[in-house]
Design an enzyme around this catalytic site. Structure first.
Site, PDB file in Angstrom:
ATOM      1  N   GLU A  12       0.820  -1.212   0.000  1.00 50.91           N
ATOM      2  CA  GLU A  12       0.000   0.000   0.000  1.00 50.91           C
ATOM      3  C   GLU A  12       0.859   1.269   0.000  1.00 50.91           C
ATOM      4  OE1 GLU A  12      -3.972  -1.353   2.454  1.00 50.91           O
ATOM      5  OE2 GLU A  12      -2.127  -1.086   3.580  1.00 50.91           O
ATOM      6  N   ASP A 198     -12.508  -4.915  -2.373  1.00 50.81           N
ATOM      7  CA  ASP A 198     -13.460  -6.042  -2.397  1.00 50.81           C
ATOM      8  C   ASP A 198     -14.765  -5.577  -1.765  1.00 50.81           C
ATOM      9  OD1 ASP A 198     -11.407  -6.528   0.103  1.00 50.81           O
ATOM     10  OD2 ASP A 198     -13.479  -6.823   0.665  1.00 50.81           O
TER      11      ASP A 198
HETATM   12  N1  ADE Z   1      -9.350  -4.621   3.889  1.00 52.16           N
HETATM   13  C1  ADE Z   1      -9.665  -4.841   2.592  1.00 52.16           C
HETATM   14  N2  ADE Z   1     -10.767  -5.599   2.487  1.00 52.16           N
HETATM   15  C2  ADE Z   1     -11.171  -5.862   3.751  1.00 52.16           C
HETATM   16  C3  ADE Z   1     -12.234  -6.609   4.307  1.00 52.16           C
HETATM   17  N3  ADE Z   1     -13.108  -7.240   3.527  1.00 52.16           N
HETATM   18  N4  ADE Z   1     -12.337  -6.673   5.652  1.00 52.16           N
HETATM   19  C4  ADE Z   1     -11.436  -6.050   6.439  1.00 52.16           C
HETATM   20  N5  ADE Z   1     -10.414  -5.340   5.982  1.00 52.16           N
HETATM   21  C5  ADE Z   1     -10.277  -5.242   4.635  1.00 52.16           C
END
Ligand code: ADE
Length: 230
Positions: A12, A198
Site C-alpha cells: 500500500e 473487495d
Molecule cells: N481490507 C480490505 N478488504 C477488507 C475486508 N473485507 N475486511 C477487512 N479489511 C479489509
C-alpha cells in the site's frame, strides 16, 4: 508542518515510497519510519502492519517521537453497500471500532468504555481536501461516510449487513479507527482514505487479491493530489 502517512501493508505504501526523497530511516517497534520530502511536503511514511494494535503503536510513535502535525491513513478496504465497487474511494468522515463490545455494561456496541465519544471524527479540512483531490481525478468514484474497523477480515454477507445496520458504515478495514483513537487522544488532525479492494462478501479474499494493485494506484494518486493541495 510534518505529515505522518500510515499504511498497513508494504504494497500500500510502495508507490509513494518510490516518490519519497528519504532523509532519514529509523526502525522502531518492528516498523521502518521514512522521513523525507514527498511532493514538496515534509512527511514521515511508515508501514504499520495489519490490525488495530500495530496501527495504534505506530500512530503513537508518530505523535510522541516525530511530533507530526497531521496524519493520513491510506490503504485498501472492503466496500459495504451495493453501489460501492472495487476501485472506488472512501474518505472517512468518522470511524468506529466494530469489535469493541461492552454491551454487558449497557454500552452501545462499538463504544470504547469510559471515553467521551462514540465515533472518531476526521478533520473537516483534511476531509474536504481529500474529497477535492478525488474530484480532480475524473474517472474515480468517491464516497464519504463512516468506516468501521476491527481485527477481522470481513468476508461474510451477514456481517456486512450488520455493519451497515448497526453503524451505518460504508466500508470496513482493520486499522483506521485505532489510528483515529490515538489521534483523538493526542489531538492530532487526521483523515482516513481507503481504496476499495473487495465487497467484504463471500468472495472477498479473491477480489482482494485481484484489486489490490488497482486500489493502491488509486489511493496513491489521491495522496499526491492531496499533498499538493495542503
Ligand atoms: N481490507 C480490505 N478488504 C477488507 C475486508 N473485507 N475486511 C477487512 N479489511 C479489509
Amino acid at each position: 508542518m510534518i505529515i505522518g502517512i500510515i499504511a498497513a501493508m508494504a504494497e500500500e505504501l510502495e508507490l509513494l515510497l518510490n516518490d519519497l526523497t528519504i532523509e532519514e530511516k529509523k526502525d522502531k517497534a518492528n516498523m521502518t519510519f521514512h522521513k523525507g520530502k514527498l511532493y514538496g511536503k515534509d512527511v514521515v511514511a511508515v508501514v504499520c502492519g495489519i490490525g488495530k494494535v500495530n496501527s495504534a503503536i505506530c500512530t503513537q510513535i508518530l505523535a510522541s517521537e516525530y511530533k507530526v502535525d497531521k496524519i493520513i491513513n491510506v490503504g485498501v478496504a472492503g466496500g459495504i453497500g451495493k453501489e460501492i465497487y472495487p476501485g472506488d474511494i472512501v474518505v472517512a468522515e468518522n470511524l468506529v471500532q466494530h469489535d469493541m463490545d461492552t454491551t454487558a455494561f449497557g454500552d452501545k456496541v462499538g463504544q470504547i468504555p469510559r471515553l467521551d465519544t462514540f465515533d472518531f471524527k476526521c478533520d473537516k479540512e483534511m476531509v474536504s481536501i481529500a474529497k477535492n483531490a478525488c474530484e480532480k481525478i475524473a474517472e474515480l468514484n468517491s464516497f464519504t461516510g463512516r468506516i468501521a474497523s476491527g481485527d477481522q477480515f470481513i468476508a461474510n454477507i451477514e456481517k456486512i449487513h450488520w455493519l451497515d445496520q448497526e453503524f451505518g458504515a460504508i466500508s470496513c478495514e482493520m486499522e483506521g479507527a485505532s489510528i483515529a483513537q490515538v489521534c483523538y487522544l493526542n489531538a492530532i488532525p487526521f483523515v482516513v482514505i481507503r481504496s476499495i479492494s473487495d465487497n467484504a462478501n463471500n468472495g472477498a479474499h479473491m477480489d482482494y487479491e485481484k484489486f489490490v494493485p488497482i486500489a493502491v494506484k488509486n489511493s496513491t494518486r489521491i495522496i499526491k493530489q492531496m499533498l499538493e493541495m495542503m
